[in-house]
Every structure is written in structure tokens, then in C-alpha cells.
Design an enzyme around this catalytic site. Structure first.
Site, PDB file in Angstrom:
ATOM      1  N   HIS A  43       0.815  -1.218   0.000  1.00 45.68           N
ATOM      2  CA  HIS A  43       0.000   0.000   0.000  1.00 45.68           C
ATOM      3  C   HIS A  43       0.849   1.269   0.000  1.00 45.68           C
ATOM      4  CE1 HIS A  43       0.251  -0.132   4.564  1.00 45.68           C
ATOM      5  NE2 HIS A  43       0.355   1.168   4.370  1.00 45.68           N
TER       6      HIS A  43
ATOM      7  N   ASP B  33      -0.220  -7.596   1.428  1.00 45.41           N
ATOM      8  CA  ASP B  33       0.278  -6.221   1.497  1.00 45.41           C
ATOM      9  C   ASP B  33       1.806  -6.236   1.583  1.00 45.41           C
ATOM     10  OD1 ASP B  33       0.334  -3.473   1.676  1.00 45.41           O
ATOM     11  OD2 ASP B  33      -0.243  -3.411   3.800  1.00 45.41           O
TER      12      ASP B  33
ATOM     13  N   SER C   8       4.154   2.638   7.967  1.00 46.80           N
ATOM     14  CA  SER C   8       3.787   1.615   6.983  1.00 46.80           C
ATOM     15  C   SER C   8       5.017   1.050   6.281  1.00 46.80           C
ATOM     16  CB  SER C   8       2.858   2.202   5.926  1.00 46.80           C
ATOM     17  OG  SER C   8       1.566   2.401   6.416  1.00 46.80           O
TER      18      SER C   8
END
Length: 268
Positions: free
Chosen positions: A79, A123, A218
Site C-alpha cells: 500500500h 500487502d 507503513s
């Protein structure tokens, strides 16, 4: 910092998310609670503690973390990769923008997993980099071995790392932080988020005491204390915020060893 690292594409206030939207959020999109920032309730990393972490500054203006897994490869969250934007990779930085050196990599050298979806399954992404020589401030982290692919890691302790705010009133803190966290069972995590988000290829951590990853983290690493293996990639957290004490989710690296090997040639 004791969990994962999320860097936000944009800083989103907690009240910007309707309470009815009960779904995990990408770390970069998580609302902030009492602690503004990313790795929360962690501790400063001494120079060289986590030489495998890199900062990823994308041309579109967002920040993520990543991990060095080979002389020519960095691993991060899918992502984080968006619209083929180029990325500047910061190697060996204690202060976020004061790296030992940087490399810029175009979108053609960024490989998202082909089956990433809106539930943050798969992911994971790879970035092909110019050759990097290793030393005590810039070094790779080992992946789990193929023998570990069925290891749940339940109860294991791990360290997450990243850059960001560390307290309510600290302001922006650009120094690298770490947080020590304990891995929990997928069943416990599934009780919060449901089976659509929590698959066999997810790994979750206990964030009691507000020790967690947050905006800007992230794609960052979750590395076991025992054996120093990269077992997780910071992926998502609770819709109510970073410090509410609910589990945080990572991509389980051992579920993607074949895919990593097929794209990079790296395996153990």
C-alpha cells in the site's frame, strides 16, 4: 519504538473517520489519539541498532519504512507503492533525512504483490535498488527460512522501528525509534478484525500500553528478538487510533518466501 512503522500519506484527525467504519486502516491513514505520530511509547534507537531499516520518501509526498533484504533489494508494504511514483531511499539514518547515503528508484523497479486487495491481504512489495555494500550502519536483515513457514511465532518478542512523534507534546520527532512488542495469535486478532483481514499470511502484535506503530510507519520491519529474522511488515491498525491498545497487523513474511525468491533470488 516497539511496533511497526507507518508514515502517513496525509495526517488524518481522529474525528475524520466515521465511527461506523469499523475496518482496519493502513497505518499511514490511521487517526491519531493522545499521542501524535508514528512509533508510540517506544525508545530512541542507538546508532546501528537496526541497520536494516530504510526510510522511503515517495515523489507524491508520502513516507514509509522498509527493510534491506539484499544488496539490491528493499521490502515494504504494497500500500506504500502508488501510481509508479519514484522513491528516495534513505540508508543508515538516525535522523530521518540525515542518511549515510540515498538512492532514487523509479516506478519500474517497484514490484507490488499482484494480489494485494482492499482488505490488505498480500500487502507486500519489493524495490530493486542500486547495489549497496554492507557495514555496521547499513546492513540486511535475514528472512525466515523455509523451515519457519509454519511457525506461528505466537508469544515471541519482536522489535518494530520507525521515525515520528513519541509523546503528546513532543512535536515532530525525526529521530529513529524502536518499540518491543509481543506477537499474539491470529485467533485473538481475528476476534477484533474478522477473517477477511486476518488470514494465515497476517501476523499481529499486542499493543497494550499504547506501544505500537502509527502514521508513517507503513512498510517498516518487525524483527524477532530471537534470531533477528524479519517476520512482519507494518500494514494496518485499529480504526480508533494508534494508542487504544488493540492489536496491530503486519504482513507475515514467511507466507511469501516463494514470491520473494522468485523475484529476487533470495532464500534461506
Amino acid at each position: 519504538m516497539k511496533v511497526f512503522v507507518f508514515l502517513s500519506l496525509a495526517v488524518i484527525a481522529a474525528n475524520a473517520w466515521p465511527t461506523s467504519e469499523k475496518k482496519p486502516l493502513k497505518v499511514m491513514d490511521m487517526p491519531k489519539q493522545s499521542i501524535e505520530g508514528r512509533i508510540t511509547n517506544g525508545y530512541p534507537a542507538y546508532e546501528g541498532k537496526v541497520p536494516y531499516i530504510v526510510g522511503l520518501s515517495f515523489d507524491g509526498g508520502w513516507w514509509c519504512g522498509g527493510s534491506i533484504i539484499g544488496n539490491n533489494w528493499v521490502i515494504t508494504a504494497a500500500h506504500c507503492i502508488n501510481d509508479g511514483s519514484g522513491v528516495t531511499i534513505y540508508y543508515g539514518a538516525s535522523f530521518r533525512h540525515e542518511a549515510q547515503f540515498t538512492h532514487w528508484v523509479g516506478g519500474n523497479d517497484q514490484i507490488r504483490h499482484p494480489h494485494v486487495n482492499d482488505q490488505l491481504n498480500n500487502d507486500i512489495a519489493l524495490i530493486r535498488t542500486p547495489h549497496v555494500d554492507f557495514w555496521h550502519l547499513v546492513n540486511k536483515v535475514e528472512l525466515p527460512s523455509f523451515n519457519d513457514r509454519y511457525n506461528s511465532y505466537n508469544g515471541w518478542w519482536a522489535v518494530a522501528s520507525g521515525w515520528g512523534h513519541t509523546s503528546d507534546n513532543s512535536g515532530m520527532h525525526n529521530y529513529l525509534n524502536c518499540v518491543d512488542v509481543q506477537i499474539i495469535s491470529n485467533d485473538d486478532c481475528r476476534n477484533i478484525y474478522g477473517g477477511g483481514y486476518i488470514t494465515d499470511n497476517t501476523i499481529c502484535i499486542n499493543t497494550s500500553g499504547g506501544k505500537s506503530t502509527c502514521n508513517g510507519d507503513s512498510g517498516g520491519p518487525l524483527v524477532t528478538h530471537d534470531g533477528s529474522r524479519l517476520v512482519g511488515i507494518t500494514s494496518f491498525g485499529h480504526w480508533a487510533g494508534c494508542t487504544v491498545g488493540e492489536p496491530a497487523g503486519f504482513t507475515r513474511v514467511s507466507g511469501y518466501l516463494d514470491w520473494i525468491r522468485d523475484n529476487t533470488g533470495i532464500s534461506y
